[in-house]
Motif scaffolding. Structure first.
Motif, PDB file in Angstrom:
ATOM      1  N   LYS A   1       0.830  -1.201   0.000  1.00 30.98           N
ATOM      2  CA  LYS A   1       0.000   0.000   0.000  1.00 30.98           C
ATOM      3  C   LYS A   1       0.870   1.259   0.000  1.00 30.98           C
ATOM      4  CE  LYS A   1      -4.034   2.002   2.046  1.00 30.98           C
ATOM      5  NZ  LYS A   1      -5.344   1.630   2.433  1.00 30.98           N
ATOM      6  N   ASP A   2       1.975   1.248   0.767  1.00 32.56           N
ATOM      7  CA  ASP A   2       2.890   2.383   0.791  1.00 32.56           C
ATOM      8  C   ASP A   2       3.524   2.611  -0.573  1.00 32.56           C
ATOM      9  OD1 ASP A   2       2.382   2.814   3.455  1.00 32.56           O
ATOM     10  OD2 ASP A   2       4.156   1.742   4.155  1.00 32.56           O
ATOM     11  N   THR A   3       3.946   1.531  -1.224  1.00 31.20           N
ATOM     12  CA  THR A   3       4.556   1.631  -2.545  1.00 31.20           C
ATOM     13  C   THR A   3       3.562   2.157  -3.565  1.00 31.20           C
ATOM     14  OG1 THR A   3       5.987  -0.243  -2.009  1.00 31.20           O
ATOM     15  CG2 THR A   3       5.793   0.334  -4.326  1.00 31.20           C
ATOM     16  N   SER A   4       2.340   1.656  -3.484  1.00 27.87           N
ATOM     17  CA  SER A   4       1.323   2.111  -4.434  1.00 27.87           C
ATOM     18  C   SER A   4       0.984   3.591  -4.209  1.00 27.87           C
ATOM     19  CB  SER A   4       0.096   1.212  -4.345  1.00 27.87           C
ATOM     20  OG  SER A   4      -1.029   1.838  -3.915  1.00 27.87           O
ATOM     21  N   ARG A   5       0.962   4.052  -2.969  1.00 24.08           N
ATOM     22  CA  ARG A   5       0.696   5.469  -2.681  1.00 24.08           C
ATOM     23  C   ARG A   5       1.845   6.336  -3.190  1.00 24.08           C
ATOM     24  NH1 ARG A   5      -2.363   8.506   1.023  1.00 24.08           N
ATOM     25  NH2 ARG A   5      -3.917   6.930   0.566  1.00 24.08           N
ATOM     26  N   ILE A   6       3.073   5.864  -3.031  1.00 20.09           N
ATOM     27  CA  ILE A   6       4.227   6.621  -3.528  1.00 20.09           C
ATOM     28  C   ILE A   6       4.158   6.745  -5.049  1.00 20.09           C
ATOM     29  CG2 ILE A   6       6.745   6.562  -3.829  1.00 20.09           C
ATOM     30  CD1 ILE A   6       6.826   5.356  -0.947  1.00 20.09           C
ATOM     31  N   ARG A   7       3.822   5.655  -5.729  1.00 18.51           N
ATOM     32  CA  ARG A   7       3.668   5.700  -7.188  1.00 18.51           C
ATOM     33  C   ARG A   7       2.560   6.675  -7.591  1.00 18.51           C
ATOM     34  NH1 ARG A   7       3.779  -0.497  -7.817  1.00 18.51           N
ATOM     35  NH2 ARG A   7       6.001  -0.860  -7.611  1.00 18.51           N
ATOM     36  N   GLU A   8       1.465   6.618  -6.851  1.00 15.96           N
ATOM     37  CA  GLU A   8       0.346   7.511  -7.139  1.00 15.96           C
ATOM     38  C   GLU A   8       0.772   8.967  -6.988  1.00 15.96           C
ATOM     39  OE1 GLU A   8      -3.932   6.849  -5.713  1.00 15.96           O
ATOM     40  OE2 GLU A   8      -3.127   8.325  -4.295  1.00 15.96           O
ATOM     41  N   ILE A   9       1.486   9.271  -5.920  1.00 17.17           N
ATOM     42  CA  ILE A   9       1.949  10.644  -5.691  1.00 17.17           C
ATOM     43  C   ILE A   9       2.928  11.064  -6.787  1.00 17.17           C
ATOM     44  CG2 ILE A   9       3.314  12.109  -4.141  1.00 17.17           C
ATOM     45  CD1 ILE A   9       1.951  10.585  -1.797  1.00 17.17           C
ATOM     46  N   LEU A  10       3.819  10.166  -7.188  1.00 18.18           N
ATOM     47  CA  LEU A  10       4.756  10.487  -8.269  1.00 18.18           C
ATOM     48  C   LEU A  10       4.025  10.756  -9.581  1.00 18.18           C
ATOM     49  CD1 LEU A  10       7.713   8.024  -7.569  1.00 18.18           C
ATOM     50  CD2 LEU A  10       7.717  10.524  -7.358  1.00 18.18           C
ATOM     51  N   ARG A  11       3.019   9.926  -9.889  1.00 21.16           N
ATOM     52  CA  ARG A  11       2.226  10.165 -11.096  1.00 21.16           C
ATOM     53  C   ARG A  11       1.487  11.498 -10.999  1.00 21.16           C
ATOM     54  NH1 ARG A  11       1.030   4.480 -10.547  1.00 21.16           N
ATOM     55  NH2 ARG A  11      -0.953   5.049  -9.591  1.00 21.16           N
ATOM     56  N   PHE A  12       0.983  11.827  -9.799  1.00 25.58           N
ATOM     57  CA  PHE A  12       0.290  13.094  -9.599  1.00 25.58           C
ATOM     58  C   PHE A  12       1.253  14.272  -9.800  1.00 25.58           C
ATOM     59  CE2 PHE A  12      -1.295  16.618  -7.022  1.00 25.58           C
ATOM     60  CZ  PHE A  12      -2.581  16.727  -7.510  1.00 25.58           C
ATOM     61  N   VAL A  13       2.461  14.141  -9.307  1.00 25.51           N
ATOM     62  CA  VAL A  13       3.457  15.206  -9.453  1.00 25.51           C
ATOM     63  C   VAL A  13       3.830  15.390 -10.926  1.00 25.51           C
ATOM     64  CG1 VAL A  13       5.858  15.841  -8.934  1.00 25.51           C
ATOM     65  CG2 VAL A  13       4.360  15.046  -7.109  1.00 25.51           C
ATOM     66  N   ILE A  14       4.031  14.292 -11.655  1.00 26.15           N
ATOM     67  CA  ILE A  14       4.341  14.378 -13.089  1.00 26.15           C
ATOM     68  C   ILE A  14       3.185  15.024 -13.841  1.00 26.15           C
ATOM     69  CG2 ILE A  14       4.711  13.014 -15.194  1.00 26.15           C
ATOM     70  CD1 ILE A  14       6.279  11.023 -13.342  1.00 26.15           C
ATOM     71  N   THR A  15       1.970  14.565 -13.543  1.00 28.20           N
ATOM     72  CA  THR A  15       0.779  15.150 -14.166  1.00 28.20           C
ATOM     73  C   THR A  15       0.691  16.638 -13.856  1.00 28.20           C
ATOM     74  OG1 THR A  15      -0.433  13.082 -14.118  1.00 28.20           O
ATOM     75  CG2 THR A  15      -1.757  15.084 -14.193  1.00 28.20           C
ATOM     76  N   GLY A  16       0.907  16.981 -12.597  1.00 31.00           N
ATOM     77  CA  GLY A  16       0.881  18.387 -12.196  1.00 31.00           C
ATOM     78  C   GLY A  16       1.935  19.204 -12.917  1.00 31.00           C
ATOM     79  N   GLY A  17       3.116  18.632 -13.103  1.00 35.86           N
ATOM     80  CA  GLY A  17       4.183  19.333 -13.816  1.00 35.86           C
ATOM     81  C   GLY A  17       3.820  19.609 -15.265  1.00 35.86           C
TER      82      GLY A  17
END
Length: 145
Positions: free
Chosen positions: A3-19
């Motif tokens: 769950k921690d790994t999946s949340r980190i991936r989600e946050i990274l995807r969100f940051v890339i999308t935001g960028g």
């Protein structure tokens, strides 16, 4: 741990999308304001709304994959985006009052960085927190509240 790994991936995807969305929004703001001579707050709102459409598509299909949207989630995304737009406009207005729009912050490689550009970066950073929390909730639960 998964769950921690999946949340980190989600946050990274969100940051890339935001960028990506920030770049679209920032470039459009500069073009509308400096090339088309639109007032800053109008150019900012149009640029923000264009980036919201791209953001929605990326969030639904890439960032928060567990929900595929739907009318309720789409409405919630729109509502949270409009609140984000209001926050962004308010911050841009306040920053404009505090330090102006046309003052030169610095010049890099022949390019001028104006105070409104700095204001946009600061406002976007502050609104990003609202965006992550609200959009994650809406796309996971399919509703605003």
């Amino acid at each position: 741990m998964k769950k921690d790994t999946s949340r980190i991936r989600e946050i990274l995807r969100f940051v890339i999308t935001g960028g990506v969305c920030f770049l679209i929004e920032f470039v459009l703001l500069v073009l509308l304001r400096d090339r088309a001579h639109w007032p800053t707050l109008i150019a900012n709102a149009v640029a923000f709304l264009v980036s919201v459409v791209v953001n929605y598509l990326l969030c639904v299909f890439w960032v928060f994959r567990t929900r595929r949207g739907g009318v309720s989630a789409g409405t919630g995304f729109l509502v949270t985006s409009l609140i984000g737009l209001a926050l962004n406009e308010l911050l841009m207005f306040l920053f404009g009052l505090i330090w102006g729009e046309d003052g030169v912050l610095l010049t890099l490689a022949g390019r001028t960085v104006s105070m409104y550009m700095f204001s946009k970066c600061l406002a976007t950073g502050l609104v990003m927190v609202w965006n992550y929390i609200s959009k994650r909730y809406v796309l996971r639960h399919g509703r605003v509240g």
